[in-house]
Design an enzyme around this catalytic site. Structure first.
Site, PDB file in Angstrom:
ATOM      1  N   GLN A   9       0.840  -1.195   0.000  1.00 13.86           N
ATOM      2  CA  GLN A   9       0.000   0.000   0.000  1.00 13.86           C
ATOM      3  C   GLN A   9       0.874   1.244   0.000  1.00 13.86           C
ATOM      4  O   GLN A   9       1.890   1.312   0.694  1.00 13.86           O
ATOM      5  CB  GLN A   9      -0.896  -0.011   1.241  1.00 13.86           C
ATOM      6  N   SER A  87       4.552  -6.027   2.947  1.00 14.18           N
ATOM      7  CA  SER A  87       3.255  -5.880   3.602  1.00 14.18           C
ATOM      8  C   SER A  87       2.153  -6.509   2.743  1.00 14.18           C
ATOM      9  O   SER A  87       2.131  -7.718   2.550  1.00 14.18           O
ATOM     10  CB  SER A  87       2.985  -4.400   3.888  1.00 14.18           C
ATOM     11  N   LEU A  88       1.242  -5.709   2.190  1.00 14.27           N
ATOM     12  CA  LEU A  88       0.224  -6.231   1.281  1.00 14.27           C
ATOM     13  C   LEU A  88       0.842  -7.102   0.189  1.00 14.27           C
ATOM     14  O   LEU A  88       0.283  -8.123  -0.216  1.00 14.27           O
ATOM     15  CB  LEU A  88      -0.528  -5.064   0.634  1.00 14.27           C
ATOM     16  N   ARG A 112      -8.720  -8.165   4.529  1.00 21.83           N
ATOM     17  CA  ARG A 112      -7.613  -7.529   5.260  1.00 21.83           C
ATOM     18  C   ARG A 112      -7.750  -6.011   5.226  1.00 21.83           C
ATOM     19  O   ARG A 112      -7.597  -5.327   6.247  1.00 21.83           O
ATOM     20  CB  ARG A 112      -6.283  -7.952   4.638  1.00 21.83           C
ATOM     21  N   HIS A 194       1.130  -2.377  11.193  1.00 25.45           N
ATOM     22  CA  HIS A 194       2.243  -3.201  11.674  1.00 25.45           C
ATOM     23  C   HIS A 194       2.676  -2.821  13.090  1.00 25.45           C
ATOM     24  O   HIS A 194       3.863  -2.822  13.421  1.00 25.45           O
ATOM     25  CB  HIS A 194       3.433  -3.153  10.701  1.00 25.45           C
ATOM     26  N   GLN A 243       1.848 -10.668  10.858  1.00 22.90           N
ATOM     27  CA  GLN A 243       2.357  -9.548  10.057  1.00 22.90           C
ATOM     28  C   GLN A 243       1.614  -8.253  10.328  1.00 22.90           C
ATOM     29  O   GLN A 243       2.185  -7.162  10.298  1.00 22.90           O
ATOM     30  CB  GLN A 243       2.255  -9.915   8.568  1.00 22.90           C
TER      31      GLN A 243
END
Length: 391
Positions: A9, A87-88, A112, A194, A243
Site C-alpha cells: 500500500q 506488507s500487502l 484484510r 504493523h 504480520q
C-alpha cells in the site's frame, strides 16, 4: 538468481490501470471485480488520489495491478527463484507462487483491507519515515518517547518507518532528530499499520486466513515477520496474522535473498519503491521496475543482459545479435497461427501458434522469418518453433 518483489500500500497511483485496458492480462481485473463485488477497473482507471488513499481501495488495486504485471511477465516464460512482497505485497507473492489461489487472494486482501481500515478508525494512528538514522537508534527514539510508538518497517539502510499514536510518532520523531536523523517525514496513511494498534484487525482476519489453507510451493516466499524463506503452506496463516501487528523486516528480507544467491530483483506492480530499497540494501544488485506493458520489452533486455541463460528463461534463444528463436513451452502437437506469414510483425507476447492446449508466445519483438516446426509436428519442450529477426 532472480527474485520477484511486489509492492504494498502506498505504491498505488491514479490511472495506473489505463495502459493495461487492451492487454490480455486485463481479464484479471474483471475476475477480481466479480470476486470483490467492486468495480476494480473503475478504481484502476478513474479513481483520484484521495479515493485510492482509502485503505480498502489502495490494497485491492495494488494487489490486482501487481498480478496483472505478473500475468504478463509469466506469458513471456520468465520464472523467479524466490518471491517476496512488502506488507500487502506478501499476499501478491503468495498468489504468484500458488500458495494462494487467485480467488482466495482477492477475498483475503479485501477482508484484510476492511479490517485494517476499521482498526484505524477504532484506534487512530499515523506513520512517519525516519531517514538517515540506523535501526537501533530509531528503536531508541521510540523507547525515549515513552508512548504508543513502534518501529513498523525496516525498509533499507537509513530508511525506517515508525507508527503509533499521533503524539507518540511526533515525540519519537523529535528524539530521532536529536539522535542524528536527517529527516522525519509524515506518511499519508489511515492507521498505525504493523503495530499493536492493528491487533483488532489481526484477530478479525485469523478465521479467513485459516479457511484459505495456503498450499506448499516450489518457489519459496521470504516472509515479512521473520525474513526467512518458506515454502510450506501450513506456516502462512500464522505468519500473515502476525504480520499485521509486527514490523515488516524488508531490509532483512533483501539480505536473506542476497545470501541465498539472488542478484536480480524485478519489482512487479505500480511504483518503483522496492527497486530503490534493493539498490540501497544489496550491493551490486541488478534491479528493474515493471508497471506497464511498455516495460515488458525492457524486462526482456534486462534479463537478457544479466546472464547467458536469460533468453532461455524467457522461452526463447539468441541466434545472433539480431536473431531470436521462439521455443515450445510444452510437449505436444504444434499448430501454427494461420494468419502469420513470412515478414509478419511480432510483438512481445504475440501468439504464433499452439502446442496442444498451450499457447506459443514470442518472448521477443521482431519480424517472423519462418516457422521451424511444421503444422501437426509433434514437438518437445524448448524445441525451436520459429525464427525472428529483431531489426
Amino acid at each position: 538468481m532472480l527474485a520477484f518483489t511486489f509492492p504494498g500500500q502506498g505504491s498505488q497511483r491514479p490511472g495506473m490501470g489505463r495502459p493495461w485496458q487492451d492487454h490480455e492480462s486485463w481479464e484479471l481485473v474483471d475476475e477480481a471485480s466479480e470476486l470483490a463485488d467492486r468495480d476494480v477497473g473503475a478504481l484502476l482507471c478513474d479513481a483520484d488520489a484521495d479515493e485510492l488513499r482509502d485503505t480498502r481501495n489502495a490494497q485491492l488495486t495494488t494487489f490486482v495491478s501487481s498480478l496483472m504485471v505478473l500475468d504478463a511477465t509469466e506469458r513471456l516464460g520468465l520464472e523467479p527463484s524466490f518471491c517476496a512482497g512488502h506488507s500487502l505485497g506478501e499476499y501478491t507473492a503468495l498468489t504468484a507462487t500458488g500458495a494462494l489461489g487467485f480467488d482466495d487472494g482477492v477475498r483475503l486482501v479485501t477482508a484484510r483491507a476492511a479490517a485494517m481500515h476499521d482498526a484505524g478508525l477504532e484506534q487512530p494512528g499515523t506513520m512517519a519515515a525516519v531517514l538517515g538514522l540506523d535501526d537501533d537508534h530509531v528503536d531508541v527514539a521510540c523507547r525515549r518517547a515513552d508512548s504508543d510508538v513502534w518501529v513498523a518497517n525496516y525498509n533499507a539502510p537509513g530508511q525506517v518507518v515508525i507508527a503509533g499514536s499521533p503524539a507518540g510518532v511526533e515525540s519519537a520523531g523529535e528524539h530521532a532528530k536529536e539522535l542524528g536523523a536527517k529527516r522525519v517525514m509524515g506518511l499519508q496513511v489511515s492507521g498505525a499499520f504493523h503495530t499493536p494498534f492493528m491487533t483488532a484487525a489481526r484477530d478479525r482476519l485469523r478465521e479467513a486466513l485459516a479457511a484459505a489453507r495456503p498450499r506448499d510451493t516450489d518457489v519459496p516466499v521470504v516472509a515479512n515477520v521473520d525474513a526467512l524463506a518458506h515454502n510450506e503452506g501450513s506456516v502462512w496463516a500464522s505468519l500473515l496474522s502476525a504480520q499485521l501487528s509486527s514490523p515488516v523486516r524488508w531490509k532483512q528480507s533483501l539480505l536473506t535473498l542476497s545470501g541465498a544467491g539472488v542478484t536480480d530483483f524485478a519489482e512487479l506492480g505500480p511504483g518503483g519503491v522496492l527497486t530503490g530499497m534493493a539498490k540501497r540494501t544489496v550491493k551490486d544488485s541488478r534491479t528493474i521496475s515493471v508497471s506497464t506493458p511498455e516495460d515488458l520489452d525492457k524486462l526482456i533486455e534486462w534479463v537478457d543482459a544479466g546472464s547467458p541463460t536469460g533468453a532461455a528463461q524467457l522461452d526463447g534463444e539468441h541466434l545472433f545479435a539480431t536473431e531470436r528463436l521462439v521455443v515450445s513451452p510444452a510437449t505436444g502437437v504444434f499448430q501454427p497461427l494461420g494468419t502469420l506469414g513470412e515478414g509478419s510483425p511480432i510483438n512481445v507476447g504475440t501468439v504464433i501458434g499452439h502446442v496442444g492446449e498451450h499457447e506459443v508466445r514470442s518472448a521477443f519483438a521482431g519480424l517472423l522469418q519462418s516457422y521451424i516446426a511444421v503444422d501437426t509436428e509433434r514437438v518437445t519442450t524448448r524445441q525451436p518453433i520459429a525464427w525472428l529477426r529483431t531489426n
